[in-house]
Design a protein around this motif. Sequence first.
Motif, mmCIF file in Angstrom:
data_model
loop_
_atom_site.group_PDB
_atom_site.id
_atom_site.type_symbol
_atom_site.label_atom_id
_atom_site.label_comp_id
_atom_site.label_asym_id
_atom_site.label_seq_id
_atom_site.Cartn_x
_atom_site.Cartn_y
_atom_site.Cartn_z
ATOM 1 N N ALA A 173 0.875 -1.035 -0.152
ATOM 2 C CA ALA A 173 -0.122 0.061 0.077
ATOM 3 C C ALA A 173 1.017 1.314 -0.150
ATOM 4 C CB ALA A 173 -0.890 -0.139 1.099
ATOM 5 N N GLY A 174 0.377 2.162 -1.003
ATOM 6 C CA GLY A 174 1.594 3.400 -1.107
ATOM 7 C C GLY A 174 2.511 3.120 -2.281
ATOM 8 N N ASP A 175 2.820 1.851 -2.875
ATOM 9 C CA ASP A 175 3.571 1.880 -3.767
ATOM 10 C C ASP A 175 3.352 2.858 -5.093
ATOM 11 O OD1 ASP A 175 5.321 0.284 -2.096
ATOM 12 O OD2 ASP A 175 5.094 -1.515 -3.136
ATOM 13 N N ASP A 176 4.150 2.904 -5.973
ATOM 14 C CA ASP A 176 3.763 3.615 -7.136
ATOM 15 C C ASP A 176 3.654 2.393 -8.298
ATOM 16 O OD1 ASP A 176 4.134 6.080 -6.243
ATOM 17 O OD2 ASP A 176 6.323 5.965 -6.541
ATOM 18 N N ALA A 177 4.216 1.164 -8.182
ATOM 19 C CA ALA A 177 3.999 0.183 -9.150
ATOM 20 C C ALA A 177 3.880 -1.231 -8.473
ATOM 21 C CB ALA A 177 5.073 0.406 -10.397
ATOM 22 N N TRP A 178 3.371 -2.120 -9.407
ATOM 23 C CA TRP A 178 3.407 -3.623 -9.092
ATOM 24 C C TRP A 178 4.744 -4.306 -9.533
ATOM 25 C CZ3 TRP A 178 -0.247 -5.974 -6.411
ATOM 26 C CH2 TRP A 178 -1.612 -5.410 -6.183
ATOM 27 N N THR A 179 5.669 -4.900 -8.571
ATOM 28 C CA THR A 179 6.841 -5.293 -8.929
ATOM 29 C C THR A 179 7.027 -6.828 -8.438
ATOM 30 O OG1 THR A 179 7.749 -4.536 -6.488
ATOM 31 C CG2 THR A 179 7.970 -3.052 -8.716
ATOM 32 N N GLY A 180 8.278 -7.390 -8.597
ATOM 33 C CA GLY A 180 8.552 -8.698 -8.178
ATOM 34 C C GLY A 180 7.739 -9.845 -8.943
ATOM 35 N N ARG A 181 7.503 -9.618 -10.467
ATOM 36 C CA ARG A 181 6.933 -10.937 -11.174
ATOM 37 C C ARG A 181 7.492 -11.936 -10.933
ATOM 38 N NH1 ARG A 181 3.698 -10.091 -15.873
ATOM 39 N NH2 ARG A 181 3.652 -7.916 -15.523
ATOM 40 N N ILE A 182 6.497 -12.942 -10.754
ATOM 41 C CA ILE A 182 6.914 -14.596 -10.490
ATOM 42 C C ILE A 182 5.963 -15.156 -11.690
ATOM 43 C CG2 ILE A 182 6.923 -16.618 -9.210
ATOM 44 C CD1 ILE A 182 7.356 -14.862 -6.683
ATOM 45 N N ARG A 183 6.720 -15.785 -12.737
ATOM 46 C CA ARG A 183 6.081 -16.701 -13.505
ATOM 47 C C ARG A 183 5.736 -18.077 -12.874
ATOM 48 N NH1 ARG A 183 4.312 -13.938 -18.072
ATOM 49 N NH2 ARG A 183 5.896 -12.946 -19.138
ATOM 50 N N LEU A 184 4.470 -18.336 -13.452
ATOM 51 C CA LEU A 184 3.849 -19.531 -12.869
ATOM 52 C C LEU A 184 4.050 -20.675 -13.726
ATOM 53 C CD1 LEU A 184 0.687 -18.430 -10.898
ATOM 54 C CD2 LEU A 184 3.076 -18.887 -9.600
ATOM 55 N N PRO A 185 4.208 -21.811 -13.397
ATOM 56 C CA PRO A 185 4.472 -22.928 -14.372
ATOM 57 C C PRO A 185 2.936 -23.648 -14.751
ATOM 58 C CG PRO A 185 4.934 -23.816 -12.261
ATOM 59 C CD PRO A 185 4.754 -22.199 -11.859
ATOM 60 N N PHE A 186 1.904 -23.107 -14.708
ATOM 61 C CA PHE A 186 0.708 -23.214 -15.155
ATOM 62 C C PHE A 186 0.073 -21.879 -15.659
ATOM 63 C CE2 PHE A 186 0.927 -23.125 -10.785
ATOM 64 C CZ PHE A 186 -0.040 -21.710 -10.259
#
Length: 368
Positions: A173-186
């Motif tokens: 909450a309060g961040d400017d952007a979504w980060t830390g993308r994790i690709r899912l194997p499905f």
Amino acid sequence: MGCWQDLPSDVVRSLAASLHGVDDLARLAVTCRSWSEALTGYRPAFTSPQFPWLVPTALYELQQVPMYSPNTCRFHRFPPPTPFLGRGTRVVGRHHGWLVVLDASLRVHVFNPVTGDRARRSLPAFPKEVHVRKVALSSSPSAAAAGNDGIDVVAAAAVYDGFDKAAIIFARAGDDAWTGRIRLPFPYVAEVAYCHRGGGNFFVMNPDGLYQIVNPSGPVGAPAWIGPAPFQSFDIFKYSSLVSSPSSGHLLAVGRVEWSLSMTISRTPVVRKFNPPDAAAASSGGSSSSCWVEIKDLGDESLFVGGGHAMLLPAGGSGNRIRKNCIYYSGGFHSSSNSELFDMDKGIFEPLPGPPKSCLFWFLPSLS
């Protein structure tokens, strides 16, 4: 003696304090204009467990959030903090009486529809190229809305950015952007849930099994495969819902047998409990399928599932009609029609009163 509409505000609030829950308070507030004004901003502390309401995932009404109470067979309608509702607006998450709503411009609105409170610090808007499946929160925004800056709300969002590309992204909450993308194997995500056990982790479920996202508050690592719970050989079992127990920290997964070698399909829901390992064991990334246990009894609690959301609530209490050891389905177990419950003691389904619409989910009204 004066007219009952002229009762002093403190008397009206005393009446409200004797009620059993938000359902009764909402009905009292619409009695007349003077009572509504007397109860504006009044938030009694209800100790009895509340019966949840049914809310549509798609919000097309321009000025109101419609909510249906199976306990009283009535609709309650609340204006949002700002008139952002309209076509393309949908609910993508909920947490302790708060809704996470996504509008047509992919902006995120976190608010309590009953009180009108907004989260003190907002979540960032999503990038245009993704389709958002679900947003899960680590904690309730109510403390942050009250001005407690020590509460850090972490959100995990399941998104699709391609036909067969699912991923989890994070934001505070309060961040400017979504980060830390994790690709899912499905390619498909059935549910995302946060569990406080083991230091606090998000879990991602697809129809076949469970993944654990280790330590979302720190450097984001690869998901650890939990694996499907053991079941009869060659049976095809599909998960549909995942919920974290607030009391024990266990995860409960609900599903059903989709296909069996014996060609007999069970009409009975299956509930499985998973005990998340501690933080050290989780970081090793090893399989924990042996931790799955099928359970036949929920004790004095009941599950509410449907519409991509699930919750575990205590039964009983005055003014509460939650039956223990039951699974309440918002859209029906066999189809997307009316709501129904499954009594785990009797092993039978029973219909519930409700609007005959699909894509409904259970929402627990709160004044905090």
